[in-house]
Write a protein that holds these residues in place. Structure first.
Motif, PDB file in Angstrom:
ATOM      1  N   THR A  35      -8.209   6.678   5.495  1.00 26.31           N
ATOM      2  CA  THR A  35      -7.475   7.706   4.754  1.00 26.31           C
ATOM      3  C   THR A  35      -8.298   8.346   3.646  1.00 26.31           C
ATOM      4  O   THR A  35      -8.128   9.527   3.353  1.00 26.31           O
ATOM      5  CB  THR A  35      -6.167   7.104   4.205  1.00 26.31           C
ATOM      6  N   ALA A 118      -2.325  10.425   6.616  1.00 23.94           N
ATOM      7  CA  ALA A 118      -3.172   9.229   6.592  1.00 23.94           C
ATOM      8  C   ALA A 118      -4.018   9.232   7.858  1.00 23.94           C
ATOM      9  O   ALA A 118      -3.693   9.918   8.834  1.00 23.94           O
ATOM     10  CB  ALA A 118      -2.302   7.976   6.539  1.00 23.94           C
ATOM     11  N   ALA A 181       2.511   5.990   5.932  1.00 20.70           N
ATOM     12  CA  ALA A 181       1.298   5.217   6.207  1.00 20.70           C
ATOM     13  C   ALA A 181       1.480   3.707   6.051  1.00 20.70           C
ATOM     14  O   ALA A 181       1.070   2.945   6.938  1.00 20.70           O
ATOM     15  CB  ALA A 181       0.149   5.713   5.329  1.00 20.70           C
TER      16      ALA A 181
END
Length: 196
Positions: A35, A118, A181
């Motif tokens: 990420t 993400a 995420a």
């Protein structure tokens, strides 16, 4: 209006995935939270020409991806939408250069996927089998070759999935909503726990 480059400070990036939520060590599937690595997107009738003019090769059809310079994955999500995803920190300056150059082009619009999505990467021979537990799309070699892109649902989260060869290994890259995420990472870690 003054142009502000949101992606220009990679050292300040943080992931919402809890660092205590570690990937299961005994799993044959290896997961990596990417990420904090650079990524950006461009949309518009001029996006393809803009990327080509900066030395990039782009996929010829929607829902395809290619690997550029061993660490930059270029996804074509539609006829006029492209995402560039770094799989390490080596391409940050190039991505930033593209972002800055795009402000001069009237038919190219930046997409701020660095701040909306993400990014996770998964490697291992059983990765496609793991995904069959959490994704309705066939991600096996037969159904999803290298360079394939699926815009689908993974563990009930909307996601973009691509398969690429990175550093001699096949790798699945997943992009999903940043707010989901932690949940998605945990769901995939749970699924991977069965494969040792």
């Amino acid at each position: 209006m003054t142009f502000f480059n949101l992606s220009s400070a990679p050292s300040l990036r943080r992931s919402s995935v809890d660092s205590n939520n570690i990937w299961p060590a005994q799993s044959s599937i290896k997961g990596e939270n990417q990420t904090v690595f650079s990524r950006t997107g461009f949309r518009g009738v001029g996006a393809e020409g803009f990327l080509i003019s900066h030395g990039l090769t782009v996929p010829s059809e929607p829902n395809q991806s290619i690997l550029f310079n061993n660490s930059l994955v270029i996804l074509r999500l539609s006829k006029t939408e492209f995402w560039l995803v770094c799989t390490d920190s080596s391409q940050h300056e190039f991505v930033e250069t593209l972002e800055l150059a795009s402000q001069e082009i009237s038919d190219v619009y930046r997409l701020f996927c660095q701040h909306s999505h993400a990014c996770f990467a998964f490697k291992g021979e059983q990765t496609a089998t793991m995904f069959s537990k959490v994704c309705g799309v066939d991600l096996s070699h037969e159904g999803f070759p290298i360079g394939g892109v699926a815009q689908t649902s993974v563990a009930r989260v909307n996601a973009i999935v691509t398969r690429q060869g990175l550093k001699g290994e096949e790798c699945f890259i997943i992009l999903s909503d940043l707010a989901s995420a932690p949940y998605l990472w945990s769901a995939l870690a749970d699924a991977a726990n069965e494969f040792s």
